[in-house]
Design a protein around this motif. Structure first.
Motif, mmCIF file in Angstrom:
data_model
loop_
_atom_site.group_PDB
_atom_site.id
_atom_site.type_symbol
_atom_site.label_atom_id
_atom_site.label_comp_id
_atom_site.label_asym_id
_atom_site.label_seq_id
_atom_site.Cartn_x
_atom_site.Cartn_y
_atom_site.Cartn_z
ATOM 1 N N TRP A 141 6.107 4.996 1.563
ATOM 2 C CA TRP A 141 5.864 6.172 2.400
ATOM 3 C C TRP A 141 6.193 7.423 1.603
ATOM 4 O O TRP A 141 7.318 7.595 1.145
ATOM 5 N N VAL A 142 5.187 8.290 1.417
ATOM 6 C CA VAL A 142 5.333 9.496 0.606
ATOM 7 C C VAL A 142 4.678 10.686 1.315
ATOM 8 O O VAL A 142 3.757 10.507 2.119
ATOM 9 N N GLY B 236 0.822 -1.198 0.000
ATOM 10 C CA GLY B 236 0.000 0.000 0.000
ATOM 11 C C GLY B 236 0.856 1.247 0.000
ATOM 12 O O GLY B 236 2.080 1.187 -0.154
ATOM 13 N N VAL B 237 0.192 2.376 0.181
ATOM 14 C CA VAL B 237 0.855 3.676 0.212
ATOM 15 C C VAL B 237 0.479 4.372 1.510
ATOM 16 O O VAL B 237 -0.699 4.440 1.861
ATOM 17 N N LEU C 110 11.382 8.059 7.603
ATOM 18 C CA LEU C 110 10.372 7.791 8.625
ATOM 19 C C LEU C 110 9.745 6.422 8.379
ATOM 20 O O LEU C 110 9.631 5.603 9.295
ATOM 21 N N GLY C 111 9.356 6.159 7.148
ATOM 22 C CA GLY C 111 8.734 4.883 6.811
ATOM 23 C C GLY C 111 9.637 3.692 7.078
ATOM 24 O O GLY C 111 9.193 2.672 7.616
ATOM 25 N N ARG C 112 10.910 3.808 6.720
ATOM 26 C CA ARG C 112 11.850 2.699 6.954
ATOM 27 C C ARG C 112 11.982 2.404 8.449
ATOM 28 O O ARG C 112 11.987 1.250 8.867
#
Length: 175
Positions: free
Chosen positions: A168-169, A123-124, A143-145
């Protein structure tokens, strides 16, 4: 209250009780300072009453909730003040995949041809930053990692062999 220990480390404990209802439905009550109740069921075509989310859907909702909580914690410690916060996260196009033969294969005493669990979650995650934030797409990707590494439910799924593919965007400024 003092946290229990496991070896030399503090351990978080979660307690609950559960009771089945209507055939395949289940009501779980979390036994903490505040009691919360969750229900799961199956769709009617699978023998349930369709009165609540399927257990896999509840797991996915828990995963996303865990990622939100973890992301707030990570942002506070990753990004410099006063820009160490975000407004919200919108999870879009989240999809989980599993091979139903893993759970439904008959005869029931024979090993299934595939694992019964999830194989992939994708997903996103659109992170909405405050207006005027200097944070970049690279900052959001970091942040996402870190969230994927620190989120207990994401870590548990990854350790079980589930391919975790969440992009993550930045989601734009929240007015």
């Amino acid at each position: 209250p003092r946290l229990p220990t496991r070896g030399n480390h503090l351990a978080m404990r979660y307690r609950l009780v559960a009771t089945s209802f209507g055939g395949v439905g289940c009501t779980s009550t979390i036994r903490g300072a505040v009691r919360h109740t969750l229900q799961t069921d199956l769709p009617t075509q699978m023998g349930g009453g369709d009165s609540a989310a399927q257990p896999i859907e509840a797991l996915l909702a828990s995963l996303l909730g865990c990622k939100v909580a973890t992301a707030h914690y990570v942002a506070r410690h990753l990004w410099a003040r006063p820009h160490n916060r975000f407004e919200s996260i919108e999870f879009a196009d989240v999809e989980a995949v599993r091979d139903p033969r893993g759970a439904l294969h008959l005869p029931i005493t024979e090993p299934p041809p595939s694992p019964p669990g999830l194989t992939r979650v994708s997903g996103v995650a659109r992170v909405h930053l405050p207006a005027g934030s200097p944070l970049t797409a690279d900052d959001v990707a970091v942040l996402g990692r870190v969230v994927e590494q620190r989120c207990p439910i994401a870590a548990m799924l990854a350790a079980a062999g589930v391919e975790m593919d969440m992009e993550w965007v930045p989601g734009g400024a929240t007015p």
